[in-house]
Design a protein around this motif. Structure first.
Motif, PDB file in Angstrom:
ATOM      1  N   GLU A   4      47.808 -36.703  -5.814  1.00 41.05           N
ATOM      2  CA  GLU A   4      47.112 -38.121  -5.949  1.00 41.05           C
ATOM      3  C   GLU A   4      48.016 -39.185  -5.201  1.00 41.05           C
ATOM      4  O   GLU A   4      47.271 -40.214  -4.630  1.00 41.05           O
ATOM      5  CB  GLU A   4      46.810 -38.535  -7.269  1.00 41.05           C
ATOM      6  CG  GLU A   4      45.941 -37.662  -8.149  1.00 41.05           C
ATOM      7  CD  GLU A   4      46.709 -36.500  -8.784  1.00 41.05           C
ATOM      8  OE1 GLU A   4      45.994 -35.928  -9.796  1.00 41.05           O
ATOM      9  OE2 GLU A   4      47.705 -36.126  -8.592  1.00 41.05           O
ATOM     10  N   LEU A  38      37.871 -43.235  -6.298  1.00 39.23           N
ATOM     11  CA  LEU A  38      37.083 -43.145  -7.274  1.00 39.23           C
ATOM     12  C   LEU A  38      36.396 -41.464  -7.228  1.00 39.23           C
ATOM     13  O   LEU A  38      36.693 -40.760  -8.235  1.00 39.23           O
ATOM     14  CB  LEU A  38      35.834 -44.225  -7.233  1.00 39.23           C
ATOM     15  CG  LEU A  38      35.038 -43.735  -8.597  1.00 39.23           C
ATOM     16  CD1 LEU A  38      35.417 -43.790 -10.008  1.00 39.23           C
ATOM     17  CD2 LEU A  38      33.549 -44.555  -8.176  1.00 39.23           C
ATOM     18  N   GLY A  41      39.070 -39.020  -8.072  1.00 41.01           N
ATOM     19  CA  GLY A  41      39.320 -39.068  -9.459  1.00 41.01           C
ATOM     20  C   GLY A  41      40.564 -39.615  -9.602  1.00 41.01           C
ATOM     21  O   GLY A  41      41.480 -39.642 -10.662  1.00 41.01           O
ATOM     22  N   ILE A  43      41.225 -42.907  -9.726  1.00 45.89           N
ATOM     23  CA  ILE A  43      40.982 -44.002 -10.373  1.00 45.89           C
ATOM     24  C   ILE A  43      39.700 -43.663 -11.248  1.00 45.89           C
ATOM     25  O   ILE A  43      38.791 -42.734 -10.732  1.00 45.89           O
ATOM     26  CB  ILE A  43      40.882 -45.367  -9.841  1.00 45.89           C
ATOM     27  CG1 ILE A  43      40.005 -45.077  -8.624  1.00 45.89           C
ATOM     28  CG2 ILE A  43      42.397 -45.924  -9.379  1.00 45.89           C
ATOM     29  CD1 ILE A  43      39.464 -46.717  -7.891  1.00 45.89           C
ATOM     30  N   THR A  44      39.700 -44.292 -12.365  1.00 45.84           N
ATOM     31  CA  THR A  44      38.302 -44.056 -13.352  1.00 45.84           C
ATOM     32  C   THR A  44      37.133 -45.143 -12.673  1.00 45.84           C
ATOM     33  O   THR A  44      37.644 -46.066 -11.872  1.00 45.84           O
ATOM     34  CB  THR A  44      38.691 -44.581 -14.767  1.00 45.84           C
ATOM     35  OG1 THR A  44      38.905 -45.786 -14.687  1.00 45.84           O
ATOM     36  CG2 THR A  44      39.770 -43.516 -15.181  1.00 45.84           C
ATOM     37  N   THR A  45      35.988 -44.751 -13.190  1.00 45.16           N
ATOM     38  CA  THR A  45      35.025 -46.099 -12.840  1.00 45.16           C
ATOM     39  C   THR A  45      35.360 -47.299 -13.184  1.00 45.16           C
ATOM     40  O   THR A  45      35.057 -48.223 -12.450  1.00 45.16           O
ATOM     41  CB  THR A  45      33.807 -45.435 -13.204  1.00 45.16           C
ATOM     42  OG1 THR A  45      33.228 -44.321 -13.237  1.00 45.16           O
ATOM     43  CG2 THR A  45      32.504 -46.254 -13.128  1.00 45.16           C
ATOM     44  N   GLU A  46      35.849 -47.324 -14.582  1.00 40.69           N
ATOM     45  CA  GLU A  46      36.249 -48.771 -15.004  1.00 40.69           C
ATOM     46  C   GLU A  46      37.143 -49.454 -13.936  1.00 40.69           C
ATOM     47  O   GLU A  46      37.214 -50.510 -13.970  1.00 40.69           O
ATOM     48  CB  GLU A  46      36.651 -48.607 -16.421  1.00 40.69           C
ATOM     49  CG  GLU A  46      35.653 -48.313 -17.605  1.00 40.69           C
ATOM     50  CD  GLU A  46      35.219 -46.647 -17.181  1.00 40.69           C
ATOM     51  OE1 GLU A  46      36.142 -45.860 -16.515  1.00 40.69           O
ATOM     52  OE2 GLU A  46      34.132 -46.363 -17.846  1.00 40.69           O
ATOM     53  N   GLN A  47      38.306 -48.382 -13.514  1.00 42.77           N
ATOM     54  CA  GLN A  47      39.268 -49.295 -12.849  1.00 42.77           C
ATOM     55  C   GLN A  47      38.637 -49.638 -11.447  1.00 42.77           C
ATOM     56  O   GLN A  47      39.109 -50.619 -10.792  1.00 42.77           O
ATOM     57  CB  GLN A  47      40.622 -48.145 -12.635  1.00 42.77           C
ATOM     58  CG  GLN A  47      41.257 -48.020 -14.034  1.00 42.77           C
ATOM     59  CD  GLN A  47      42.368 -47.140 -13.865  1.00 42.77           C
ATOM     60  OE1 GLN A  47      42.050 -45.734 -13.301  1.00 42.77           O
ATOM     61  NE2 GLN A  47      43.615 -47.097 -14.564  1.00 42.77           N
ATOM     62  N   SER A 460      44.850 -50.523  -8.684  1.00 38.15           N
ATOM     63  CA  SER A 460      45.084 -49.674  -9.865  1.00 38.15           C
ATOM     64  C   SER A 460      45.725 -47.964  -9.340  1.00 38.15           C
ATOM     65  O   SER A 460      46.166 -47.415  -9.913  1.00 38.15           O
ATOM     66  CB  SER A 460      43.593 -49.601 -10.543  1.00 38.15           C
ATOM     67  OG  SER A 460      43.418 -50.828 -10.997  1.00 38.15           O
ATOM     68  N   ASN A 464      48.633 -45.973 -10.635  1.00 36.11           N
ATOM     69  CA  ASN A 464      48.136 -44.533 -11.350  1.00 36.11           C
ATOM     70  C   ASN A 464      48.933 -43.415 -10.569  1.00 36.11           C
ATOM     71  O   ASN A 464      49.618 -42.541 -11.312  1.00 36.11           O
ATOM     72  CB  ASN A 464      46.643 -44.257 -11.429  1.00 36.11           C
ATOM     73  CG  ASN A 464      46.074 -45.105 -12.210  1.00 36.11           C
ATOM     74  OD1 ASN A 464      46.594 -45.826 -12.860  1.00 36.11           O
ATOM     75  ND2 ASN A 464      44.648 -45.248 -12.154  1.00 36.11           N
TER      76      ASN A 464
END
Length: 589
Positions: A4, A38, A41, A43-47, A460, A464
């Motif tokens: 990542e 996104l 994976g 970061i999340t959708t919200e991030q 983000s 992360n």
């Protein structure tokens, strides 16, 4: 480092490279990077989309509307007229110009300030035999310095404040950054007044070159009645793609057709105005069906509803990377390009085949409504009448001024959050008819808002994936032995270097998690790091591409790329030293 982390680092490098080499607009680069992270994976959708609900872009959008109302109503015109006056140039005049400019930039978007000042200062300097190059770059730099004075002085401050809130810190207060912004502005303007007359050479702006050369390449021809061109279109008559010569206007029975389109029908007796290189105009005499007419040089537009305009292409313009021919410039903008300037020099090639770049200055002819149609669009950073007088201050200028002051007062006193005050002010201006709803919509630069919002997702990802911690460790390991202040200066230097390559908002978002990681690793309070980061991200003085107001004055000032470094380098050093001196005075580590 995990996969990542490597993927995030690759995406960030790709995003920066795309913006540096102008492969795609910043909005496409940042949003593309956000989506890639996104889908992978990281970061999340919200991030990924957290920035779109953050107060920062919403506040910036509302302040765009306020700035457009200020520009439309001429709210700053009385101040500008008083500053310029009737005196000559010199350091006292420069100080009188820069100090109020910086003060206005503390509360208004600096783009409309520079847009209003550029044509007026250029005309003022021309009438006194002065070079506008001695004033326009200092004006741009003064607006940048003034932007550090308050929270709303620049969108970068609002972005950093939004990041602080997302990070769990208290958002930046209206005048919190003033503690460092005021000494930065004062020392910076002092340096500009002292060094500008010495370091800035006298350049010939694009408009001056055009006015001087226009007498050499304007010629009229008349369509012979019953001749081979009578009844043909401009295209079929072979007048559309002449080498070095452009048909820009047709006069017919007292009416003017401008710009002439390829499908315009020619009639006997039509008076055609051509612009081009003087040594090529004689080729017109070889075209059967054209009769030479009496030449009136640059006066050929007098009395018509058309005039000359000077425009500067923005970095987000759809024109960047294409030619005038490929972009269908005439039909799209209802304007004809007469000359093009780049890096202080007039482009001598065939204009229709030149690939356009951000910062190119175009001299064109169009109807008088051209400025109203395109002033608040993303295609052009600057649209100004060539040699025209500035628009008068309207009756609603006072109304706009009161609303702007109300925004500052409400948020500065802590009565309402800045986002609420800005939205309320924008709505009040529309309801009060200082701006129409379509004008308000056009004033909002969606590209900038998307860049800001999408940047939060990349920030983000840096957090992360551990890349921010890794880069923060690199800064700490390099400077930790010298103390927390030097670590902070490492963050400042990195931010300044990045902001010269990409947009200042993107630089702030990319550096923010790195700055927070560096502060955390030395057990320092992250707040002074965030404040210093905001100030550093706006310190773009070394190139014409680092900040949009620098790009705006690039062509009108006739500057070359190196002129910015000549004046910007000592100014950048001064800003860095001022940050190092005043941050520890007001914020403890």
């Amino acid at each position: 480092m995990t996969w990542e982390g490597w993927f995030t680092l690759l995406v960030v490098v790709a995003v920066v490279a795309v913006m540096v080499w102008d492969v795609a607009p910043p909005m496409v680069a940042i949003l593309g990077g956000d989506v890639a992270l996104l889908l992978a994976g990281v970061i999340t959708t919200e991030q990924a989309f957290a920035g779109f609900s953050n107060p920062a872009p919403i506040t910036v959008a509302a302040l765009f509307v306020v700035a457009a109302a200020v520009e439309k109503t001429g709210a700053l015109q009385p101040l500008i007229a008083a500053i310029l006056g009737n005196g000559d140039g010199g350091r006292p005049r420069l100080l009188r110009l820069l100090a109020p400019t910086a003060a206005a930039s503390a509360f208004l978007n600096n783009t409309p300030i520079v847009a209003m000042l550029t044509p007026q200062v250029s005309d003022w300097a021309s009438k006194r035999g002065l070079s506008a190059s001695r004033y326009l770059m200092p004006i741009s730099f003064a607006t940048i310095l003034g932007g550090v004075l308050t929270l709303i002085g620049t969108s970068t401050n609002l972005v950093v404040s939004g990041l602080m809130q997302a990070y769990g810190l208290e958002p930046m207060g209206m005048f919190e950054i003033t503690r460092i912004g005021l000494p930065v502005a004062v020392t910076g303007i002092t340096l500009l007044v002292l060094l500008s007359p010495i370091l800035l050479p006298e350049r010939r702006p694009a408009r001056v070159q055009f006015e001087e050369e226009s007498r050499e390449y304007v010629v009229h021809q008349v369509v012979a009645p019953g001749g081979p061109l009578d009844g043909q279109t401009v295209e079929s008559a072979g007048l559309r793609h002449l080498q070095g010569v452009f048909l820009v206007e047709i006069e017919r029975a007292g009416e003017t057709i401008a710009p002439a389109t390829p499908n315009t029908l020619l009639r006997g007796g039509d008076r055609l105005a051509f612009v081009g290189q003087v040594d090529l105009i004689r080729d017109l005499q070889m075209i059967r069906g054209l009769i030479p007419a009496e030449q009136h040089h640059a006066a050929w537009l007098d009395g018509s509803d058309h005039t000359f305009f000077e425009v500067v292409i923005s970095g987000t313009s759809r024109l960047v990377g294409s030619t005038l021919k490929e972009s269908n410039f005439r039909s799209r903008y209802q304007a004809a390009v007469l000359a093009m300037h780049r890096a202080g020099e007039r482009v001598q090639a065939k204009l229709g085949e030149v690939v356009l770049r951000a910062g190119d200055t175009l001299l064109l002819v169009a109807d008088s409504g051209f400025a109203d149609r395109w002033r608040n669009r993303s295609d052009f950073l600057l649209v100004s009448h060539l040699g025209g007088s500035p628009p008068p201050s309207t009756r609603q200028a006072w109304f706009v001024g009161i609303v702007t002051a109300g925004i500052v007062a409400l948020s500065g006193l802590g009565l309402v959050p800045i986002v609420h005050a800005a939205i309320l002010g924008a709505i009040t201006l529309v309801v009060g008819k200082a701006l129409s709803l379509p004008e308000a919509r056009r004033a909002i630069d969606m590209d900038t808002l998307v860049v800001i919002a999408a940047s939060f997702g990349i920030g983000s990802a840096l957090e992360n994936s551990g890349v921010a911690a890794l880069l923060g460790s690199s800064i700490v390991e390099t400077f930790q032995s010298a103390g927390a202040l030097v670590v902070l200066l490492g963050v400042v230097l990195s931010t300044i270097a990045l902001t010269e390559l990409i947009t200042n908002n993107a630089a702030a978002v990319l550096m923010f998690p790195i700055a927070m990681a560096a502060a955390r690793q030395i057990d320092a309070d992250p707040r002074p790091f965030a404040i210093a980061l905001a100030a550093a991200a706006s310190a773009s003085f070394l190139t014409p591409i680092g900040y949009q107001t620098n790009t705006m004055v690039y062509g009108p000032g006739g500057y070359r790329f190196g002129d910015y470094f000549r004046l910007g380098f000592p100014l950048t050093l001064t800003v860095i030293l001022t940050i190092a001196l005043f941050v520890p005075l007001f914020w403890s580590f």
